[in-house]
Design an enzyme around this catalytic site. Structure first.
Site, mmCIF file in Angstrom:
data_model
loop_
_atom_site.group_PDB
_atom_site.id
_atom_site.type_symbol
_atom_site.label_atom_id
_atom_site.label_comp_id
_atom_site.label_asym_id
_atom_site.label_seq_id
_atom_site.Cartn_x
_atom_site.Cartn_y
_atom_site.Cartn_z
ATOM 1 N N MET A 248 -40.616 -24.442 -61.982
ATOM 2 C CA MET A 248 -42.029 -24.792 -61.841
ATOM 3 C C MET A 248 -42.408 -24.885 -60.361
ATOM 4 S SD MET A 248 -44.094 -27.839 -63.717
ATOM 5 C CE MET A 248 -44.031 -27.491 -65.448
ATOM 6 N N CYS A 249 -43.647 -24.669 -60.066
ATOM 7 C CA CYS A 249 -44.195 -24.790 -58.720
ATOM 8 C C CYS A 249 -45.703 -24.802 -58.870
ATOM 9 C CB CYS A 249 -43.836 -23.592 -57.844
ATOM 10 S SG CYS A 249 -42.152 -23.617 -57.187
#
Lengths: 229, 302
Positions: free
Chosen positions: B1-2
């Site tokens: 995730m980012c």
């Protein structure tokens, strides 16, 4: 019944959801308005009573997920997984919905006025989904039961590995997935379409839809298929 | 995730407020990326100076108190070039009137612990480990001015949490890229680029995408052709947001595995991984809000 407003700029989603989870069947008819949702996740998940929740603005992920007998209206767009795993009741998105809308829904009705993203109705297990616009690729992947009405177009691999769910598409289908096929509309289909379109407030000629259902060739292992389907 | 954020202001009056509008966008993506943050801001050309070089000293001991003035003085002495310095803590921007390659070579020889963040006529780049709020306050992101910017909050999944592996990545001049997702063939891309003399700073998968696309642009492809080749060569999950001196560009992989949402008004185009980073923007209730389609190219010009 009192009508309440939750302002998510002031109140946490968990406080809203705890309140909603405390409601019982007797509180039917109560209307909750949610303002400033600002894309927050998990708005009105897990309803278990016939309350009506109106969200004014854009909702984040999983809005109205696991809904049972409630009604969730989103006057804006919805993020990933809106109405996922719903059991009954209604979730109505008046804007567009992101990926995985209505994933794995067992019952109830999910209405999306705008477009839905990819994987809409993936693994549908008995719910109904009506999309006023188009759906993205891989929609209704492995859908087992329930119905999907798509008033616009469908992307690639519609209904891939479909079981017993039935899909109705008015626009173009970019491609069908493995084991999905177009079938002729029966009187029962016309009647189902008429009913679903009417419940969703959409005005389309049911006869203008194509029906997509399973060819049922993947139900049994075919050693001669050589991994080509 | 980012988390990914981007903002391009169309109304010249808003250029002074670019950073102020962006900080809540970046902080809004903290849950998606709590370990590092960064951003590239495009400010227009460097005026009398030929190039700006953003440099980071946080990889060396006591880097927060690094003597940037001393370095600027030595650069002037040894290379005889005109230099202006804008420094804060472990970060400095040198504006130089010389070939930036000569300056960077000198820095590398004399101060091998310094890390070059970006080079260009328009780009300034900041990145570090820490929460988005910490990094934003460390470099006064709220005061940044410019035409457009590209920002990122990182939750590392592929490589270690270090400042040089934070995003944005840059290659060449005035080009940067941020990434939400993971690539499955970054080493194949590296093996293709390294024999052409292209040097990599880290083992990060995003750096491979950044260097590949910049290489295509340098070879003469326009942005559209370069991105088309990107779709063919880069395998994996991605939403990429890229910055050039006059544009922001966005692409998503064919499966749209990683999110993106765009809000456009007459005054700005704002991009984020999720709407919650856009909710505070002025006039958002009347903005055209949409999800970019997979495998489509979106380019917004200043």
């Amino acid at each position: 019944m009192e009508n309440l407003t939750f302002d998510l700029a002031q109140t946490k989603v968990s406080a809203l959801n705890s309140y909603l989870h405390r409601q019982s069947g007797e509180s039917g008819g109560q209307k909750i308005t949610v303002i400033n949702p600002d894309g927050a996740h998990n708005i009105a998940v897990g309803l278990d009573s016939p309350v009506e929740v109106e969200v004014i603005g854009h909702a984040g992920y999983y809005a109205g997920g696991m809904n049972k007998t409630g009604k969730v209206i989103i006057k804006g767009s919805a993020g990933t997984g809106v109405g996922e795993n719903m059991m009954s009741g209604v979730v109505h998105v008046q804007g567009f919905a992101s990926n995985g809308a209505g994933a794995s829904a067992h019952g109830g009705l999910l209405i999306i006025d705008g477009d839905a993203g990819l994987r809409c109705g993936i693994s549908l297990k008995g719910g109904d989904i009506v999309v006023g616009g188009s759906v993205g690729s891989f929609s209704a992947f492995m859908a087992q039961a329930g119905r999907m009405v798509i008033c616009g177009d469908a992307g690639d691999a519609l209904g891939d590995s479909l079981y017993e769910a039935v899909l109705y598409v008015k626009g173009n289908i970019k491609s069908l997935g493995a084991d999905a096929q177009i079938e002729a509309l029966t009187d029962a289909d016309i009647s189902a379409l008429t009913d679903l379109l009417q419940q969703s407030g959409l005005n389309h000629d049911p006869k203008s839809f194509k029906k997509v259902a399973s060819r049922r060739e993947l139900y049994h292992w075919n050693a001669d298929a050589n991994q080509e389907y | 995730m980012c988390g990914i954020v981007g903002l391009l202001v169309k109304t010249p009056d808003l250029r002074a407020r670019l950073g102020e509008l962006m900080v809540p966008m970046l902080i809004g993506m903290t849950e998606r990326g709590p370990d590092s943050a960064g951003l590239a801001v495009f400010t227009g050309d460097a005026g009398d100076h030929a190039r700006k070089i953003s440099v980071y000293s946080g990889l060396i001991e006591d880097g927060d108190n690094f003597n940037w003035q001393g370095v600027a003085h030595e650069l002037k002495e040894h290379l005889g070039v005109s230099i202006t310095l804008e420094a804060k803590g472990n970060h400095a921007i040198f504006s130089v009137s010389a070939d930036p390659e000569i300056v960077k070579r000198w820095l590398k020889d004399e101060y091998p612990g310094l890390f070059i963040l970006s080079t260009g006529k328009s780009i300034n780049l900041y990145k570090d480990i820490g929460t988005p709020a910490e990094v934003a306050s460390r470099y006064d992101f709220g005061k940044l001015q410019g035409t457009h910017l590209v920002g990122h909050t990182r939750m590392a999944t592929e490589t270690a949490v270090t400042p040089d592996r934070a995003h944005p990545f840059t290659a060449g001049e005035d080009f940067c890229l941020v990434h939400n997702g993971s690539l499955s063939n970054p080493n194949g891309i590296r093996r293709k680029l390294e024999p052409q003399g292209i040097h990599f700073d880290t083992d990060n998968d995003t750096e491979a995408a950044c260097r590949f696309l910049e290489w295509r642009l340098r070879e003469g492809d326009n942005l559209e052709t370069a991105l088309k080749k990107g779709f063919e060569e880069l395998d994996g999950f991605y939403t990429f947001l890229m910055g050039t001196p006059d544009a922001l560009a966005l692409i998503r992989d064919p499966f749209a595995c990683k999110p993106a949402v765009v809000a456009e008004t007459d005054d700005y185009v704002a991009i984020a991984s999720e709407f919650r980073s856009l909710a505070h923007l002025p006039g958002i209730n009347h903005a055209h809000v949409f999800e970019p389609a997979p495998e489509e190219m979106y380019v917004w010009k200043i």
